[in-house]
Design a protein around this motif. Structure first.
Motif, PDB file in Angstrom:
ATOM      1  N   UNK A 144      25.234  40.347  28.533  1.00 21.75           N
ATOM      2  CA  UNK A 144      25.752  41.210  29.598  1.00 21.75           C
ATOM      3  C   UNK A 144      26.577  40.423  30.605  1.00 21.75           C
ATOM      4  N   UNK A 145      26.109  39.238  30.994  1.00 24.35           N
ATOM      5  CA  UNK A 145      26.850  38.414  31.957  1.00 24.35           C
ATOM      6  C   UNK A 145      28.182  37.966  31.370  1.00 24.35           C
ATOM      7  N   UNK A 146      28.164  37.524  30.124  1.00 22.15           N
ATOM      8  CA  UNK A 146      29.412  37.099  29.479  1.00 22.15           C
ATOM      9  C   UNK A 146      30.392  38.259  29.355  1.00 22.15           C
ATOM     10  N   UNK A 147      29.878  39.439  29.017  1.00 24.27           N
ATOM     11  CA  UNK A 147      30.751  40.610  28.907  1.00 24.27           C
ATOM     12  C   UNK A 147      31.309  41.004  30.266  1.00 24.27           C
ATOM     13  N   UNK A 148      30.469  40.932  31.303  1.00 26.10           N
ATOM     14  CA  UNK A 148      30.945  41.259  32.654  1.00 26.10           C
ATOM     15  C   UNK A 148      32.048  40.297  33.083  1.00 26.10           C
ATOM     16  N   UNK A 149      31.854  39.021  32.830  1.00 21.68           N
ATOM     17  CA  UNK A 149      32.887  38.041  33.175  1.00 21.68           C
ATOM     18  C   UNK A 149      34.185  38.328  32.423  1.00 21.68           C
ATOM     19  N   UNK A 150      34.049  38.716  31.150  1.00 18.91           N
ATOM     20  CA  UNK A 150      35.239  39.022  30.355  1.00 18.91           C
ATOM     21  C   UNK A 150      35.988  40.222  30.926  1.00 18.91           C
ATOM     22  N   UNK A 151      35.254  41.282  31.270  1.00 23.97           N
ATOM     23  CA  UNK A 151      35.899  42.507  31.725  1.00 23.97           C
ATOM     24  C   UNK A 151      36.404  42.416  33.159  1.00 23.97           C
ATOM     25  N   UNK A 152      35.719  41.642  34.010  1.00 25.64           N
ATOM     26  CA  UNK A 152      36.055  41.626  35.422  1.00 25.64           C
ATOM     27  C   UNK A 152      36.847  40.394  35.866  1.00 25.64           C
ATOM     28  N   UNK A 153      36.834  39.342  35.048  1.00 27.09           N
ATOM     29  CA  UNK A 153      37.454  38.091  35.493  1.00 27.09           C
ATOM     30  C   UNK A 153      38.581  37.602  34.586  1.00 27.09           C
ATOM     31  N   UNK A 154      38.964  38.379  33.601  1.00 25.44           N
ATOM     32  CA  UNK A 154      40.026  37.934  32.702  1.00 25.44           C
ATOM     33  C   UNK A 154      41.116  38.994  32.593  1.00 25.44           C
ATOM     34  N   UNK A 155      42.281  38.545  32.157  1.00 30.26           N
ATOM     35  CA  UNK A 155      43.394  39.478  31.950  1.00 30.26           C
ATOM     36  C   UNK A 155      43.056  40.481  30.854  1.00 30.26           C
ATOM     37  N   UNK A 156      42.345  40.032  29.815  1.00 30.28           N
ATOM     38  CA  UNK A 156      41.976  40.949  28.738  1.00 30.28           C
ATOM     39  C   UNK A 156      41.141  42.110  29.284  1.00 30.28           C
ATOM     40  N   UNK A 157      40.179  41.806  30.169  1.00 29.40           N
ATOM     41  CA  UNK A 157      39.361  42.857  30.755  1.00 29.40           C
ATOM     42  C   UNK A 157      40.200  43.864  31.530  1.00 29.40           C
ATOM     43  N   UNK A 158      41.165  43.371  32.302  1.00 31.55           N
ATOM     44  CA  UNK A 158      42.045  44.274  33.055  1.00 31.55           C
ATOM     45  C   UNK A 158      42.869  45.134  32.114  1.00 31.55           C
ATOM     46  N   UNK A 159      43.269  44.546  31.003  1.00 35.97           N
ATOM     47  CA  UNK A 159      44.057  45.312  30.041  1.00 35.97           C
ATOM     48  C   UNK A 159      43.208  46.400  29.376  1.00 35.97           C
ATOM     49  N   UNK A 160      41.937  46.091  29.080  1.00 39.10           N
ATOM     50  CA  UNK A 160      41.052  47.081  28.459  1.00 39.10           C
ATOM     51  C   UNK A 160      40.868  48.271  29.391  1.00 39.10           C
ATOM     52  N   UNK A 161      40.603  47.994  30.668  1.00 38.11           N
ATOM     53  CA  UNK A 161      40.493  49.091  31.633  1.00 38.11           C
ATOM     54  C   UNK A 161      41.824  49.835  31.755  1.00 38.11           C
ATOM     55  N   UNK A 162      42.914  49.077  31.766  1.00 38.69           N
ATOM     56  CA  UNK A 162      44.216  49.696  31.959  1.00 38.69           C
ATOM     57  C   UNK A 162      44.624  50.596  30.826  1.00 38.69           C
TER      58      UNK A 162
END
Length: 335
Positions: free
Chosen positions: A186-204
């Motif tokens: 969960x922590x690794x996934x949160x860091x991926x989604x909230x702290x990386x460009x890939x995470x921003x792209x997934x939300x976007x």
């Protein structure tokens, strides 16, 4: 134009901004529901707080939480994965069979690769083939389900006691190790989604596809990666399930499809994409898992859990619609 960012702020959980983020992600409701249900559960069944019951409950809810996180990733990009149970079954039996002849690290990698391959198969057809996710994953559910029965036609495999202790035992008294594995993921996934460009792209991709394209981002590649990531999360759940049951089962993933969708719905995620909470999804999965556990100890057929999951989906999707209609009618009557 700058890169699309997820519709949440990026500060700690223990301040006002963190609460705001949880509210925007729809996580307040599942957090409240979990706290209330946990209190009721303990009042009805105080034995939950014993070491054995805690470990049993943790081993029950952790695979569901991981599969729900896999479903959440697909929902964030505006899709839904009907094959998620079949992916879990296939990863489960492939891992269990490999454990008979391969070293544990190799068997784990093969199990993870199985989930990744399934996710990428779906992602290629959805992102680059242009097919609807629900149609692609419905078809692939039959394919993956058939493959799992080819790999292992009955429960079996080579899961060892040592692997059980490493995945489903106790790290410390009253601390099931399966919860530790879930926390790490969960922590690794949160860091991926909230702290990386890939995470921003997934939300976007889920919240504003046109902005993503206007920003020059590769929406297709993002969707493909999201499906692959989802497959890996599901395969982790499949491996932990194999550890807790000490077997591989070609039908092990069947109960997780509806439950994963119900958990994502209860978490407050938007099925149109772009909004979802990791903590909300995990707690929603825990609530659903504990419901099944409570029904078991109450002597009620566990299949009622499916009925409850279906009612949750209808309620979560339907109540906002009814509320808007009532509010509109009231407003019209006043005017």
């Amino acid at each position: 134009m700058s890169a699309v960012t997820p519709p949440v702020s990026r500060f700690g959980f223990l301040n006002g901004t963190g609460i705001t983020r949880l509210r925007r992600e729809g996580a307040i409701a599942p957090i409240g529901a979990f706290v209330i249900f946990f209190v009721v559960y303990v009042a009805i069944n105080p034995s939950l707080l014993t070491r054995f019951q805690l470990q049993t409950a943790a081993n029950l809810v952790v695979p569901l939480a991981l599969v729900a996180l896999g479903q959440l990733i697909i929902v964030l990009v505006g899709g839904i994965d009907i094959s998620i149970g079949a992916i879990m079954s296939l990863s489960n039996v492939v891992f269990a069979v490999q454990m008979e002849t391969m070293p544990v690290p190799v068997a784990i990698l093969i199990g993870l690769a199985t989930g990744l391959a399934c996710g990428l198969f779906n992602g290629l057809l959805v992102a680059y083939g242009g097919f609807p996710a629900i149609a692609v994953t419905l078809a692939s559910a039959f394919i993956f389900g058939s493959l799992s029965r080819e790999v292992l036609d009955a429960p079996g495999g080579g899961i060892t006691k040592e692997f059980y202790l490493a995945t489903s035992g106790e790290l410390l008294p009253f601390l099931p190790i399966s919860l530790v594995w879930l926390a790490v993921v969960a922590v690794l996934l949160w860091l991926l989604l909230q702290r990386t460009a890939l995470g921003r792209h997934i939300y976007g991709v889920g919240s504003n596809m046109e902005s993503v394209r206007a920003a020059g981002l590769n929406a297709r590649l993002t969707k493909l990666i999201a499906f692959g990531l989802s497959g890996v999360l599901v395969s982790i759940g499949a491996i932990l399930l194999a550890g807790s049951t000490v077997t591989g089962d070609p039908r092990s993933g069947d109960p997780y499809l509806l439950s994963s969708i119900a958990a994502v719905a209860l978490s407050g995620a938007a099925f149109t994409g772009g909004r979802g909470s990791i903590i909300g999804t995990i707690l929603a999965a825990c609530t659903l898992g504990l419901i099944g556990n409570l029904l078991f100890f109450a002597g009620i057929n566990s299949y009622w859990q499916y009925v409850i999951s279906a009612l949750i989906i209808v309620a979560v999707v339907g109540i906002p619609v009814v509320w808007r209609r009532v509010a509109f009618a009231v407003k019209g009557a006043r005017s």
